[in-house]
Design a protein around this motif. Structure first.
Motif, PDB file in Angstrom:
ATOM      1  N   ILE A 120       0.864  -1.183   0.000  1.00 19.18           N
ATOM      2  CA  ILE A 120       0.000   0.000   0.000  1.00 19.18           C
ATOM      3  C   ILE A 120       0.898   1.231   0.000  1.00 19.18           C
ATOM      4  O   ILE A 120       1.884   1.293   0.743  1.00 19.18           O
ATOM      5  N   ILE A 121       0.541   2.194  -0.827  1.00 18.24           N
ATOM      6  CA  ILE A 121       1.433   3.351  -0.987  1.00 18.24           C
ATOM      7  C   ILE A 121       0.859   4.609  -0.320  1.00 18.24           C
ATOM      8  O   ILE A 121       1.574   5.328   0.372  1.00 18.24           O
ATOM      9  N   ALA A 122      -0.432   4.856  -0.498  1.00 23.62           N
ATOM     10  CA  ALA A 122      -1.011   6.115   0.007  1.00 23.62           C
ATOM     11  C   ALA A 122      -2.527   6.040  -0.065  1.00 23.62           C
ATOM     12  O   ALA A 122      -3.077   5.164  -0.747  1.00 23.62           O
ATOM     13  N   PRO A 123      -3.210   6.992   0.602  1.00 25.98           N
ATOM     14  CA  PRO A 123      -4.667   7.056   0.420  1.00 25.98           C
ATOM     15  C   PRO A 123      -4.988   7.709  -0.926  1.00 25.98           C
ATOM     16  O   PRO A 123      -4.173   8.466  -1.462  1.00 25.98           O
ATOM     17  N   VAL A 124      -6.162   7.437  -1.445  1.00 28.62           N
ATOM     18  CA  VAL A 124      -6.678   8.192  -2.595  1.00 28.62           C
ATOM     19  C   VAL A 124      -7.686   9.171  -2.011  1.00 28.62           C
ATOM     20  O   VAL A 124      -8.548   8.772  -1.216  1.00 28.62           O
ATOM     21  N   MET A 125      -7.541  10.448  -2.365  1.00 28.55           N
ATOM     22  CA  MET A 125      -8.411  11.477  -1.780  1.00 28.55           C
ATOM     23  C   MET A 125      -9.341  12.064  -2.837  1.00 28.55           C
ATOM     24  O   MET A 125      -8.973  12.195  -4.020  1.00 28.55           O
ATOM     25  N   ASN A 126     -10.535  12.429  -2.424  1.00 30.52           N
ATOM     26  CA  ASN A 126     -11.408  13.267  -3.244  1.00 30.52           C
ATOM     27  C   ASN A 126     -11.836  14.405  -2.323  1.00 30.52           C
ATOM     28  O   ASN A 126     -12.705  14.223  -1.479  1.00 30.52           O
ATOM     29  N   GLY A 127     -11.173  15.552  -2.441  1.00 24.76           N
ATOM     30  CA  GLY A 127     -11.399  16.636  -1.490  1.00 24.76           C
ATOM     31  C   GLY A 127     -10.970  16.179  -0.112  1.00 24.76           C
ATOM     32  O   GLY A 127      -9.854  15.688   0.075  1.00 24.76           O
ATOM     33  N   LEU A 128     -11.895  16.287   0.851  1.00 27.35           N
ATOM     34  CA  LEU A 128     -11.571  15.915   2.229  1.00 27.35           C
ATOM     35  C   LEU A 128     -11.758  14.428   2.499  1.00 27.35           C
ATOM     36  O   LEU A 128     -11.461  13.949   3.579  1.00 27.35           O
ATOM     37  N   ARG A 129     -12.273  13.705   1.490  1.00 22.07           N
ATOM     38  CA  ARG A 129     -12.675  12.316   1.745  1.00 22.07           C
ATOM     39  C   ARG A 129     -11.649  11.309   1.219  1.00 22.07           C
ATOM     40  O   ARG A 129     -11.126  11.449   0.114  1.00 22.07           O
ATOM     41  N   VAL A 130     -11.389  10.298   2.039  1.00 21.96           N
ATOM     42  CA  VAL A 130     -10.574   9.169   1.572  1.00 21.96           C
ATOM     43  C   VAL A 130     -11.500   8.275   0.753  1.00 21.96           C
ATOM     44  O   VAL A 130     -12.529   7.812   1.253  1.00 21.96           O
ATOM     45  N   THR A 131     -11.128   8.051  -0.501  1.00 23.52           N
ATOM     46  CA  THR A 131     -12.026   7.271  -1.385  1.00 23.52           C
ATOM     47  C   THR A 131     -11.393   5.965  -1.849  1.00 23.52           C
ATOM     48  O   THR A 131     -11.925   5.293  -2.724  1.00 23.52           O
ATOM     49  N   GLY A 132     -10.238   5.635  -1.260  1.00 29.21           N
ATOM     50  CA  GLY A 132      -9.617   4.366  -1.638  1.00 29.21           C
ATOM     51  C   GLY A 132      -8.154   4.362  -1.250  1.00 29.21           C
ATOM     52  O   GLY A 132      -7.687   5.227  -0.499  1.00 29.21           O
ATOM     53  N   ILE A 133      -7.431   3.346  -1.754  1.00 26.83           N
ATOM     54  CA  ILE A 133      -5.994   3.274  -1.494  1.00 26.83           C
ATOM     55  C   ILE A 133      -5.251   3.089  -2.816  1.00 26.83           C
ATOM     56  O   ILE A 133      -5.788   2.525  -3.777  1.00 26.83           O
TER      57      ILE A 133
END
Ligand code: FAD
Length: 439
Positions: A120-133
């Motif tokens: 796992i490298i990092a979170p995927v963000m959409n604005g303030l929300r974590v939407t995946g990895i």
């Protein structure tokens, strides 16, 4: 139902939460960098046996574990140790692989999918929300990411500041722990098998020597990474005091990190919840974190299941954050103060507390699992800490202990609902109440 939950890392709390959510119909997948056979460590761990029942798990069979006995705590000058009797309440000692066998079996039986050998490298963000990895194999979308990737989680470390989840830890908040099993030299049986050395060899940290029938379990925990030469020199010194430690390495021999600090004050944000070592859920004096991680996994699953609108936002996940802090976090934060005094201040202060019997067996009984609430700091002060001759040491030690009494009050004032301003203010208050000394 059917919402997609990603568990980042096969940590203990993530597996428990994942198991409960999969059982309720959620689509749960764990992503883990290791292969199945390498999960955990090649050594034993002491845990509260009741945790299996608390998590709805079948415990390992009786022949798979034993119970720890009394513990002996040495102050740095080794002159006035305190023996804490287990009184039949010692922790159960399991192979880490046995614990993982229980967790993985239950998770898979309830429908959790586990993808091994994936970084796992990092979170995927959409604005303030974590939407995946983001992983070595690409992006995985999720309605909720459960961060069970341990102390150095790449998800937590890469969250934007506006998530309000602290990304890093500082000096004195992480043990670099070397652990190894050596052959046992006969003829040197200590009176208590489980010996713990506070500020061992005058250094910030802790060591232990656990003498078993056929081998000796050694741990050297320090607040900074140790070189191989440093470990060899420390072991040589330990063998002078504990000649039963042989030279043949039987198992282990690696250096790992353990969080030893108060838990994250804010462990959730939109689409994200941390559990276990990623949220620093260990008991700070000992670094035991398996039980807290597993029990927090149950709390997290309950909170997710109660979120009928399936928002998984900082507001709806706050209930989990609050439950954890009030059930465990505040007590562990108080023990963190004790840890700062016992392991990270001055040798003279710790020797004084032991030599003058200001610290008692009861204060140290957290080690056996008897007193997870920690000590009453004001009691310790009233027992005569004023007698320390060296004024700066007195001020620092007494100051640290005084802080301990305030910690619980601050934790109790935790906001009941997630209001950004109130949460940030409380987080600042926790920091002020728990920061003891400039280093
Ligand atoms: C020497 C030592 C002795 C200990 N003794 C005890 C004890 O006696 N009792 C006790 O209760 N606790 C003990 N602990 C602490 C215990 O190991 C942890 O508190 C416990 O494992 C809970 O942590 P966790 O499951 O959240 O995270 P971890 O155990 O760290 O698991 C995290 C998982 O995430 C995976 N991961 C991490 N990063 C990535 C990435 N980038 N990509 C994919 N996967 C990733 C890891 O491979 C690992 O499988 C000890 C720890 C050490 C080091």
């Amino acid at each position: 139902m059917g919402k997609k939950i990603v568990v980042a890392g096969a940590g203990h709390g993530g597996l428990v939460a994942g198991m409960k959510l999969a059982a309720a119909g959620y689509d749960v997948t764990v992503y883990e960098r290791k292969i199945r056979a390498d999960l955990g460590y090649d050594w034993e761990d002491a845990i509260d046996f009741r945790v299996f029942a608390d998590c709805g798990l079948e415990p390992p069979q009786k022949e798979k574990y034993s119970f720890n006995g009394d513990m002996k705590f040495y102050n740095p000058n080794l002159k006035t140790p305190i023996i804490v009797p287990a009184n039949g309440k010692g922790s159960a000692v399991f192979e880490r692989s046995e614990i993982y066998d229980v967790l993985i079996k239950a998770a898979e039986e309830h429908g959790v999918k586990i993808v091994y050998s994936t970084e796992i490298i990092a979170p995927v963000m959409n604005g303030l929300r974590v939407t995946g990895i983001r992983t070595s194999d690409g992006v995985v979308p999720a309605d909720l990411v459960i961060d069970a990737a341990g102390i150095n989680s790449p998800i937590r470390r890469n969250l934007p500041v506006c998530c309000n989840v602290d990304r890093d830890y500082g000096y004195g908040e992480c043990f670099y722990a070397y652990r190894a099993y050596f052959n046992k030299i006969e003829g040197h049986e200590p009176d208590v098998a489980y010996e713990v050395f506070l500020m061992h060899q005058g250094e910030h940290g802790i060591s232990w020597v656990v003498t078993k029938d056929t081998y000796v379990d050694v741990l050297i925990g320090r607040m900074a990474p140790m070189s191989d030469d440093k470990i060899a020199a420390t072991l040589a010194e330990m063998r002078r005091f504990s000649p039963q430690i042989g030279e043949t390495l039987l198992r282990g021999g690696s250096q790992e990190q353990i969080p030893v600090r108060r838990p994250l004050s804010v462990m959730v944000c939109d689409g994200y919840a941390a559990v276990g070592d990623s949220a620093y859920m260990t008991m700070p004096m000992t670094g035991s974190g398996i039980c807290a991680a597993m029990r927090a996994g149950v709390m997290l699953a309950d909170t997710v299941l109660a979120d009928r609108e399936e928002r998984y936002s900082r507001e709806t996940l706050w209930d989990y954050n609050r439950k954890y802090i009030l059930h465990y976090g505040q007590s562990f934060a108080a023990i963190d103060i004790l840890k700062n005094v016992m392991l990270c201040t001055e040798v003279e202060g710790v020797n004084f507390l032991f030599d003058k019997q200001i610290i008692t067996e009861n204060d140290m009984s957290f080690g056996t699992g008897r007193n997870e609430g920690g000590m009453a700091f004001s009691d310790v002060l009233s027992r005569g800490i004023r007698g320390i001759g060296n004024l700066p040491v007195l001020l620092r030690t007494a100051g640290a202990l005084t802080k301990g009494d305030n910690v619980k009050k601050v934790y109790q004032s935790m906001p009941e609902v997630y209001d950004e301003a109130a949460v940030l203010k409380w987080k600042d208050d926790v920091l002020a109440a728990t920061t003891l000394m400039k280093r």
